[in-house]
Design a protein around this motif. Structure first.
Motif, PDB file in Angstrom:
ATOM      1  N   PRO A 172       0.792  -1.244   0.000  1.00 24.92           N
ATOM      2  CA  PRO A 172       0.000   0.000   0.000  1.00 24.92           C
ATOM      3  C   PRO A 172       0.819   1.285   0.000  1.00 24.92           C
ATOM      4  N   PRO A 173       1.836   1.448   0.859  1.00 24.12           N
ATOM      5  CA  PRO A 173       2.574   2.722   0.792  1.00 24.12           C
ATOM      6  C   PRO A 173       3.336   2.916  -0.509  1.00 24.12           C
ATOM      7  N   ILE A 174       3.796   1.822  -1.133  1.00 22.16           N
ATOM      8  CA  ILE A 174       4.521   1.943  -2.401  1.00 22.16           C
ATOM      9  C   ILE A 174       3.580   2.427  -3.501  1.00 22.16           C
ATOM     10  N   GLU A 398       6.871   9.175   1.472  1.00 19.44           N
ATOM     11  CA  GLU A 398       8.155   8.980   0.809  1.00 19.44           C
ATOM     12  C   GLU A 398       9.055   8.068   1.633  1.00 19.44           C
ATOM     13  N   LEU A 399       9.036   8.252   2.956  1.00 19.25           N
ATOM     14  CA  LEU A 399       9.827   7.392   3.837  1.00 19.25           C
ATOM     15  C   LEU A 399       9.306   5.967   3.830  1.00 19.25           C
ATOM     16  N   LEU A 400       7.984   5.796   3.946  1.00 14.62           N
ATOM     17  CA  LEU A 400       7.405   4.454   3.940  1.00 14.62           C
ATOM     18  C   LEU A 400       7.673   3.742   2.622  1.00 14.62           C
ATOM     19  N   GLU A 405      10.086  -0.595  -0.066  1.00 17.49           N
ATOM     20  CA  GLU A 405      10.667  -1.066  -1.318  1.00 17.49           C
ATOM     21  C   GLU A 405      12.007  -1.763  -1.083  1.00 17.49           C
ATOM     22  N   ASN A 406      12.853  -1.168  -0.267  1.00 16.93           N
ATOM     23  CA  ASN A 406      14.146  -1.789   0.010  1.00 16.93           C
ATOM     24  C   ASN A 406      13.999  -3.045   0.854  1.00 16.93           C
TER      25      ASN A 406
END
Length: 693
Positions: A172-174, A398-400, A405-406
């Protein structure tokens, strides 16, 4: 004599009673001690399990920490060959090798193996132990296909996450960040091309890949290299999941080098919508169920049903995401939450995340819903937030997005060695690489040729080569493949998908910079000044070259005059755009802040897109309205950048819609003295009937 016997019997009975009581007390004490020992052992096992879980999570935290430090070193040294996602995968590979071959944990001696003949593996088992029922849940297979114990199986299972974690927590955050950070000006300028690549291109790539893989599977079956069932629907499912491009590495390099904005918009827009199309397409293929016993035969009715599922799920998810964004916009507009930025940001975050879960709970696709929720939130809700909440929300997502992702790419590297049911088949792997190459080529080149037939700003051949080369696979492909690994076909798909992601991220992602140089792509382009023109008095005005036709211009006018004023504090007040009969409703729906902000319309997505490739001049005029919300005659003399001329198409001159007059450019050059008069003074805030558009 008889009396003596009776006395002896009574005495012996009296002695037996204390003995029985002692035995009962001893049994109770023993049972209590056994129960206490069982509780102690259970607590000890729970504590050991908690420590191991903490150690496993610590491994991923250290992986992310090491990745961040290495990213800083790469950026400091300007080393662009390897992106942070590829670096995270390498670190995950190293940790997976260590856990698989370098760490050996002792076997649990308390494990008991009891033979039980069953046709399938149940998810839960009830076990009767001395009258007490215990429930055990299924963790996975502890022996491989040859019957040998898997080393460190318990530890490897613990570092293997539930696939639902990826869908409900990490994705979801991506996806939301992709929609929330969308550069709408360049996105809408290339909207037709992006939709063509995302929908038609993904479908083409899916079927081309599926057909090639089906031929590969038939060949493997002929030569005896297929160890299980693999049907045509499985090939199409594989084509759907590998058609989900995720060029995060390429886009990061594009953003850092500031490549041509149109190329960036095409790549980013395709990848954003492509993920949504791929997940709905894979769900539609799974829903394909012909009548009868054989589920893998062709059935026209089942095909139409799958097509209906695709359209219904996509449209329903789109509507749900947009509705949640509209609801959040209304809440932030008609409440005083902006006075409490922390509460405002918390509500924005929860409403955005709940969109994904709501869509999944209703049977739709959360990826599509949260994507369009992000686009709607950026277009409407963002204008209602306080300055602090705007900054917080952007930085938070942006942080999430960065961490999620990483984390996923680190887990990909770890999974190559922690997953216990890999099926690596060289024929299938070679066929898969050939299939994705042909599928990507069938997506880009024929579609680009057809798009260029009706596009004034042509997609150059070097753009097409870069798009072909940059069709990476990433988080979405991995999440779709790991969600179901129960069958032989799905296990082979998952193992092959991992190799495809590794290759595309390392080779294609690492070769992006040399590819840009080889194709002579423009770099160092400022997105805000890319399509700007300079007025005679030195003022810089934004302009656009685009191919959008009159439907988009009508949509823009409707959005600017009605939706924006209704959902936000921006845009012209509804008192001037709605008919006079709607005056009371317009006054109720227009906030006092809307009158105050009427002269501050400086939004990048308020650029009207034309169809003739001419320069865009956005009119900034003072409009005076009477008591009925109608413009007065003097308002037509206040155009700041109005141009005069003639045109056969009335839409290319004056577009009057709902009381707001948009003056569009024509081919006739303007008179500098007449076109750029001094701006009129701002209207007083006390007069709500005067506003700037």
């Amino acid at each position: 004599m008889t009396g003596c016997q009776r006395r002896g019997t009574s005495v012996s009975g009296a002695l037996m009673l204390p003995r029985l009581l002692c035995l009962m007390c001893f049994a109770v004490v023993s049972l209590a001690e056994n129960t206490e020992m069982v509780n102690v052992v259970t607590e000890r096992k729970a504590e050991e399990s908690h420590r191991q879980d903490s150690a496993n999570l610590l491994i991923f935290i250290l992986l992310l920490t090491l990745t961040i430090l290495t990213i800083w070193l790469f950026k400091h040294r300007r080393f662009r060959f390897l992106h942070e996602t590829g670096l995270a995968m390498i670190y995950g590979l190293f940790v997976g090798i260590i856990l698989r071959f370098g760490v050996h944990l002792p076997q649990d001696l308390d494990d008991v193996t009891l033979p039980c003949a069953m046709n399938s593996s149940p998810t839960t088992v009830l076990v009767n132990v001395s009258g007490r029922f215990y429930e055990y849940s299924l963790k996975g297979e502890v022996r491989d296909s040859k019957g040998h114990d898997v080393p460190n199986a318990e530890m490897l299972r613990k570092v293997t996450f539930d696939p639902e974690i990826f869908f409900n927590i990490l994705l979801p955050p991506i996806i939301f960040h992709a929609g929330y950070s969308l550069k709408r000006r360049h996105f809408f300028r290339n909207l037709g091309s992006i939709l063509s690549y995302a929908f038609v291109g993904t479908l083409t790539s899916c079927f081309v890949t599926g057909l090639v893989m089906y031929g590969c599977v038939v060949f493997m079956k002929v030569i005896g290299q297929l160890g299980g069932d693999f049907f045509f629907t499985d090939c199409l499912f594989f084509g759907a999941i590998v058609s989900a491009t995720d060029p995060v590495t390429v886009l990061a390099i594009f953003n850092e080098l500031k490549v041509d904005v149109d190329l960036y918009a095409l790549m980013f827009g395709e990848s954003v919508l492509n993920d949504a199309v791929a997940i709905v397409l894979s769900s539609s293929i799974v829903a394909y169920q012909p009548e009868g016993d054989n589920r893998h035969t062709f059935d026209g009715s089942a095909l139409l049903k799958s097509l209906g599922v695709f359209l219904g799920v996509f449209s329903g998810s789109f509507a749900m995401g947009a509705a949640t964004g509209v609801m959040t916009a209304l809440v932030t507009k008609f409440t005083k939450l902006r006075d409490f930025p922390l509460l405002e940001t918390a509500l924005f975050f929860l409403m955005s995340w709940s969109t994904f879960l709501l869509a999944e709970a209703c049977g739709f696709t959360g990826v599509v819903a949260v994507l369009f929720c992000g686009i709607t939130q950026a277009h409407y809700t963002y204008n209602n937030l306080s300055a602090e909440s705007k900054s917080r929300s952007k930085q938070l997502f942006e942080l999430l997005n960065f961490l999620a992702e990483n984390f996923i790419f680190s887990y990909m590297g770890l999974t190559l060695f922690s997953f216990q049911h890999h099926v690596f088949n060289p024929f299938f792997i070679i066929g898969a690489f050939l299939a994705i190459f042909l599928g990507r080529a069938a997506n880009i080149y024929p579609l680009s040729f057809l798009i260029n037939l009706g596009r004034k700003n042509k997609i150059a051949s070097n753009f097409q080569h870069v798009m072909m080369f940059s069709g990476l696979r990433g988080a979405m492909t991995f999440a779709l493949s790991i969600r179901d690994t129960a069958t032989y076909a799905r296990q082979m798909m998952f193992s092959t998908t991992l190799l495809i992601v590794f290759f595309t991220v390392w080779v294609c992602g690492g070769g992006t910079t040399p590819m840009l140089s080889l194709m002579q792509i423009r770099v160092g382009v400022d997105t805000d000044q890319d399509n700007s023109v300079t007025a005679p008095d030195g003022m810089t005005q934004k302009s656009s070259k685009h191919e959008s036709a009159w439907p988009f211009r009508l949509w823009y006018t409707f959005d600017h005059n009605y939706l924006k004023p209704f959902l936000t504090h921006s845009g012209p007040p509804l008192t001037s755009t709605l008919p006079a009969c709607c005056g009371p409703i317009a006054r109720c729906l227009t906030s006092s802040q809307a009158y105050e902000n009427a002269g501050q319309l400086n939004d990048e997505d308020t650029e009207l897109i034309l169809s003739d490739g001419s320069n865009l001049m956005y009119s900034d005029m003072t409009v005076s309205t009477d008591a009925h919300g109608m413009p007065t005659a003097s308002s037509s003399q206040a155009g700041l950048y109005s141009l005069a001329g003639t045109s056969d198409d009335p839409l290319d001159r004056d577009l009057v819609f709902g009381g707001t007059r948009l003056v569009l450019p024509t081919d006739e050059p303007p008179d500098p003295l007449m076109s750029f008069p001094p701006p009129p003074p701002s209207p007083p805030l006390s007069d709500p009937l005067r506003h700037r558009v």
